[in-house]
Design a protein around this motif. Structure first.
Motif, PDB file in Angstrom:
ATOM      1  N   LEU A 418      49.459  29.849  40.024  1.00 30.28           N
ATOM      2  CA  LEU A 418      49.993  31.070  40.613  1.00 30.28           C
ATOM      3  C   LEU A 418      48.890  31.805  41.371  1.00 30.28           C
ATOM      4  O   LEU A 418      47.706  31.658  41.046  1.00 30.28           O
ATOM      5  N   PRO A 419      49.255  32.622  42.371  1.00 35.83           N
ATOM      6  CA  PRO A 419      48.232  33.391  43.089  1.00 35.83           C
ATOM      7  C   PRO A 419      47.401  34.284  42.170  1.00 35.83           C
ATOM      8  O   PRO A 419      46.189  34.420  42.363  1.00 35.83           O
ATOM      9  N   ALA A 420      48.039  34.880  41.152  1.00 32.48           N
ATOM     10  CA  ALA A 420      47.304  35.749  40.224  1.00 32.48           C
ATOM     11  C   ALA A 420      46.273  34.961  39.429  1.00 32.48           C
ATOM     12  O   ALA A 420      45.201  35.478  39.099  1.00 32.48           O
ATOM     13  N   GLU A 421      46.600  33.705  39.103  1.00 26.79           N
ATOM     14  CA  GLU A 421      45.646  32.870  38.383  1.00 26.79           C
ATOM     15  C   GLU A 421      44.451  32.539  39.272  1.00 26.79           C
ATOM     16  O   GLU A 421      43.299  32.627  38.853  1.00 26.79           O
ATOM     17  N   VAL A 422      44.733  32.159  40.519  1.00 21.25           N
ATOM     18  CA  VAL A 422      43.670  31.781  41.444  1.00 21.25           C
ATOM     19  C   VAL A 422      42.746  32.947  41.737  1.00 21.25           C
ATOM     20  O   VAL A 422      41.533  32.774  41.932  1.00 21.25           O
ATOM     21  N   ALA A 423      43.285  34.163  41.732  1.00 17.85           N
ATOM     22  CA  ALA A 423      42.472  35.354  42.013  1.00 17.85           C
ATOM     23  C   ALA A 423      41.345  35.514  41.000  1.00 17.85           C
ATOM     24  O   ALA A 423      40.302  36.103  41.300  1.00 17.85           O
ATOM     25  N   GLY A 424      41.539  34.977  39.799  1.00 18.59           N
ATOM     26  CA  GLY A 424      40.512  35.089  38.766  1.00 18.59           C
ATOM     27  C   GLY A 424      39.656  33.859  38.598  1.00 18.59           C
ATOM     28  O   GLY A 424      38.821  33.794  37.693  1.00 18.59           O
ATOM     29  N   TYR A 425      39.826  32.851  39.472  1.00 16.62           N
ATOM     30  CA  TYR A 425      39.062  31.615  39.356  1.00 16.62           C
ATOM     31  C   TYR A 425      37.587  31.850  39.687  1.00 16.62           C
ATOM     32  O   TYR A 425      37.247  32.645  40.568  1.00 16.62           O
ATOM     33  N   ASP A 426      36.722  31.118  38.981  1.00 14.28           N
ATOM     34  CA  ASP A 426      35.314  31.087  39.363  1.00 14.28           C
ATOM     35  C   ASP A 426      35.089  29.882  40.270  1.00 14.28           C
ATOM     36  O   ASP A 426      36.034  29.182  40.647  1.00 14.28           O
ATOM     37  N   GLU A 427      33.841  29.620  40.636  1.00 15.29           N
ATOM     38  CA  GLU A 427      33.549  28.545  41.584  1.00 15.29           C
ATOM     39  C   GLU A 427      33.949  27.183  41.045  1.00 15.29           C
ATOM     40  O   GLU A 427      34.382  26.307  41.803  1.00 15.29           O
TER      41      GLU A 427
END
Length: 490
Positions: A418-427
């Motif tokens: 989900l976009p909300a999940e990706v927003a919190g991704y690290d490198e």
């Protein structure tokens, strides 16, 4: 035979003591005969039955020839050698061997002018691969059970700096299905490792003037612990000439030396060894991202998805009707997901929750059972009665076949986030987006929602870094078993 348990932070592995006879207990002797008999039966019996039912007078001859050819192919590809038996339960090697068998018999057929019905002969050979894979699976499971009890393992002496020793011992102890058990460590320097394996010897940080200063304590420890292999984690104080001289001493006693470079989750096919100016170099090839293999994947994805849509059309109709009758709301739920390279797309799936599930999610935020970015509740009150059945058998994912046809997704790949999940991704987590998300993947065949976030990320990165057509084939085969079992689906 008595055993000494060795604890780790996560599991307990068992170190077998040397048998009284002085001989190492290895893999059971029946593994090879069982594999051979399974291959003979898997080739000879179906071929004989097919041709006997077709009233062929040569049924027995054809069965004998098929069994002999199958054994020849499997033997030539080292499927019966001890180091391979039971090490994997993947059907991919059996399928590869089967293709070689078909090609071999086709050449023999053309050379001899044999005129048996081609389709009949091909159908008779189909059971070869699944039968061989089934026997290998049984052997693999038996071997894993033995290793969890401390049998059929290789006793290892580990050399390296304290931190490196602790890291490797911890990594090996997380799983008990492999062949290496560390029975002693030789730290380089004065620091004491935290690993529970005993300190068998200690080496100075500075390279000694005499070879025996290193080799003598290591050889003495190797003899005393009766090790099968010596592992070395190279570092600033154990490399180059010093490591080479230690190998001379170990090889003088026929004890193998294994250098552990510290690379993790890199498929063996991507690793090669070369020598430049007398230096041994480890070459790590980049993951497959372009070329014929990726083109084949794209074409196979779209054609395969289109074919499945046609074949499963009755299932689509039944599921759609069940969703419509079970609760008010749309039959298909559409949601924005993030695809390859961070590009958003609209993903479709059969609705398994009440119509206002997104609004209710905020009220349930404090009940999330996942330890990472994903939101999962084992007994989510928003899921409908039909929805629970669809989720258990992954039927809610069927509309994503249309996403595959459109090119947004692949049949196999990481879970679409989900976009909300990706927003919190690290490198590190962003690397999941280097390939198309998949309808199924390693996460689904390895436990699905029962996996922790870290385990999910590790599986996705393993796929991203080590993708190949054979990996996809193996995942698709394992998906059938995972869907039928319904493990981790909620």
């Amino acid at each position: 035979m008595p055993h000494v348990p060795v604890a780790s932070h996560t599991q307990t592995h068992v170190i077998p003591k040397q048998p009284p006879s002085g001989r190492r207990t290895g893999k059971p002797a029946w593994y090879a005969p069982a594999a051979v008999l399974g291959d003979v039966a898997g080739a000879a019996v179906p071929v004989y039955l097919f041709f006997a039912l077709a009233d062929s007078p040569y049924a027995a001859a054809y069965a004998t020839a098929a069994a002999a050819a199958w054994l020849l192919v499997r033997g030539a590809r080292d499927r019966y050698c001890e180091r391979r038996l039971g090490e994997r339960d993947n059907i991919v090697p059996a399928l590869q061997d089967w293709l070689v068998l078909v090609g071999l018999l086709a050449v023999v057929r053309a050379a001899t002018g044999e005129e048996s019905p081609f389709l009949l002969a091909l159908a008779a050979l189909v059971p070869c691969a699944p039968t061989s894979a089934g026997v290998q699976t049984l052997i693999h499971r038996h071997l894993v059970t033995r290793r969890r009890g401390g049998r059929a393992v290789r006793r290892a002496l580990l050399i390296g700096e304290a931190d490196a020793v602790d890291g490797l011992v911890s990594h090996l102890a997380r799983r008990t299905d492999h062949e290496v058990v560390v029975v002693g460590v030789c730290p380089v320097g004065d620091e004491d490792p935290q690993a529970l394996a005993p300190v068998a010897a200690r080496l100075d940080r500075q390279a000694p003037p005499r070879m025996s200063a290193d080799s003598a304590p290591v050889l003495e420890a190797a003899r005393r612990l009766d090790v099968d292999v010596v592992l070395v984690v190279p570092g600033p104080y154990m490399a180059g000439t010093r490591l080479r001289r230690l190998s001379w001493a170990l090889h003088g006693e026929e004890r193998p030396l294994v250098v552990v470079p510290g690379l993790t989750e890199v498929a063996g096919r991507r690793v090669g060894v070369s020598s430049v100016a007398g230096l041994t170099m480890l070459n790590v090839a980049p993951p497959l991202r372009r070329g014929l293999a990726t083109l084949l994947k794209s074409v196979t994805d779209r054609l395969g998805a289109a074919l499945l849509i046609v074949l499963l059309a009755p299932v689509f109709a039944v599921v759609a009707l069940a969703v419509r009758l079970d609760s008010p709301g749309p039959v298909v739920h559409r949601q924005t997901r993030i695809g390859r390279g961070g590009v958003p797309f609209t993903m479709a799936k059969f609705r398994t929750m009440v119509a206002d599930a997104e609004r209710l999610r905020h009220q349930l935020a404090g009940t999330n059972e996942q330890d990472g970015r994903m939101f999962k509740i084992r007994r989510d009150p928003r899921i409908t009665r039909v929805g629970r059945v669809l989720r258990r058998y992954s039927l809610d994912e069927l509309p994503q076949l249309f996403n595959v046809v459109q090119g947004h997704m692949s049949l196999v790949g990481p879970r679409p986030p989900l976009p909300a999940e990706v927003a919190g991704y690290d490198e590190v987590e962003l690397r999941r987006l280097a390939v198309k998300p998949g309808l199924t993947g390693l996460w689904q065949v390895s436990g699905r929602s029962d996996l922790s976030w870290d385990e999910t990320i590790a599986l996705d990165l393993r796929y991203v870094d080590n993708w190949s057509p054979s990996v996809d084939l193996g995942v698709l085969v394992r998906t059938v078993r995972a869907v039928i079992a319904g493990t981790g689906a909620y």
